[in-house]
Design an enzyme around this catalytic site. Structure first.
Site, mmCIF file in Angstrom:
data_model
loop_
_atom_site.group_PDB
_atom_site.id
_atom_site.type_symbol
_atom_site.label_atom_id
_atom_site.label_comp_id
_atom_site.label_asym_id
_atom_site.label_seq_id
_atom_site.Cartn_x
_atom_site.Cartn_y
_atom_site.Cartn_z
ATOM 1 N N CYS A 124 44.564 -80.159 69.005
ATOM 2 C CA CYS A 124 43.725 -80.433 67.844
ATOM 3 C C CYS A 124 43.019 -81.780 67.915
ATOM 4 C CB CYS A 124 44.565 -80.349 66.569
ATOM 5 S SG CYS A 124 45.477 -78.797 66.426
ATOM 6 N N HIS A 268 40.863 -83.403 61.024
ATOM 7 C CA HIS A 268 41.225 -82.095 61.576
ATOM 8 C C HIS A 268 41.705 -81.201 60.447
ATOM 9 C CE1 HIS A 268 43.314 -78.914 63.537
ATOM 10 N NE2 HIS A 268 44.525 -79.441 63.378
ATOM 11 N N ASN A 299 43.012 -73.142 60.620
ATOM 12 C CA ASN A 299 43.159 -74.212 61.603
ATOM 13 C C ASN A 299 42.582 -73.728 62.930
ATOM 14 O OD1 ASN A 299 44.093 -75.945 63.631
ATOM 15 N ND2 ASN A 299 46.076 -76.279 62.667
#
Length: 343
Positions: A124, A268, A299
């Protein structure tokens, strides 16, 4: 005899993001569909993560195809030709071939000539890692423009029977063009890794382990179980809330910027509660717009920051020239944060 000196490389004094683009897969997976896989409720999923729906790629929406689509938008916004790109960096954990790097195919399809192209695996934080590399390439003189792509097909690595992760992940691609600038447009990238916690977000098993097992399809043993992503949610939550706020503040300090001078905060898109906790820790003024793309995309790991950046610009929540604080964090445990000027 004196040793001859190597001629030093020279590039632009500064760099910035010139264009950004995203690609969101066509298939929408609402929470109602997730409830067919796990015992839960829409309210529980929203309260735990902030996610209402996510996008999952079709068979045609490959890692390469999504990347090409996102990159095409970024290149057009930057106003350059593909053959001006001197480097292609693709951040992904879901390109399932060990070799060759998917970046080489993407570069060829875009028409980037013989530009160096390579993949990085930083989960990420991948887009932030790519941004740091691109900044160094532009200022170091090895490229005038660098294409940075964050792309994931996490649906391929999602265990739909795992109640703790089945609702979290999505697919998509985001891209940015980094190039020369007369003024600083990318602050110092604050990045790092804590390998002592590498096991809190990981693949359930290595590929060689998975495929070394007997296969029930061939009439022996149990059916091979496809590797998936697993996560110790509470451990990750605590780490992100307490440690990443410090990293974000360090990025602000390194850029000489205070929170009230930001035009956007683009973390993020991991969890809405993590975002809210970071806002509080940073004492971010209510006037600073915050990316909350996770509600519609889930996500998307390396793709989440450029996708959220594009969305904020398209919706008018942030504007070109604004300063944005970005921060990515995830498996490794890795992180990367910086203050950037929006394209």
């Amino acid at each position: 005899m004196t040793t001859p000196q190597i001629k030093p490389a020279s590039g632009a004094q500064y760099s910035r993001i010139h264009g950004v683009g995203g690609y969101r897969p066509s298939r929408v997976i609402p929470n109602a569909e997730v409830l067919n896989w796990i015992e839960s409720t829409d309210e529980w999923i929203r309260s735990r993560s902030g996610i209402a729906e996510r996008r999952w790629a079709t068979a045609e929406e490959t890692v390469a195809e999504m990347s090409v689509q996102a990159a095409g938008k970024a290149i057009a916004q930057a106003g350059i030709a593909p053959d001006q790109i001197g480097g292609v960096i693709v951040a992904t954990v879901s390109h399932l071939k060990q070799t060759p790097a998917i970046a080489t195919e993407i570069a060829q399809r875009l028409g980037c000539g013989t530009a160096p192209a390579f993949d990085i695996s930083a989960a990420c934080a991948g887009f932030g890692y790519g941004l740091g590399l691109a900044d160094g390439m532009v200022r170091g003189g090895s490229a005038e423009y660098v294409l940075v792509i964050g792309v994931e097909r996490l649906s391929d690595l999602t265990d739909t029977s795992d109640r703790s992760t089945a609702f979290i992940f999505g697919d998509g691609a985001g891209a940015a063009i980094v190039g020369p600038s007369p003024v600083p447009g990318i602050g110092k990238v604050i990045w790092g890794a804590d390998g002592s916690q590498a096991d809190v977000i990981s693949q359930t098993q290595a590929w060689d382990t998975a495929f070394a097992k007997p296969d029930a399809v061939n009439g022996v043993g149990e059916e091979t179980k496809w590797p998936a992503l697993r996560m110790e949610g509470q451990t990750v939550f605590r780490w992100a809330v307490w440690e990443m706020a410090k990293v974000a503040q360090e990025a602000l300090d390194a850029a000489g910027i205070t929170a009230d001078q930001l035009g956007a905060f683009i973390p993020h898109q991991a969890n809405m509660r993590i975002t809210d906790a970071m806002i509080k820790a940073l004492k971010l003024p209510a006037s600073v717009p915050v990316a909350r793309d996770i509600a519609e995309t889930g996500n998307t790991s390396a793709a989440s920051i450029p996708l959220a950046m594009e969305a904020m610009l398209e919706r008018g929540e942030a504007k070109s020239g604004d300063l944005a604080l970005i921060i990515g964090f995830g498996a490794g445990l890795v992180y990367a944060a910086a203050v950037v000027t929006l394209p």
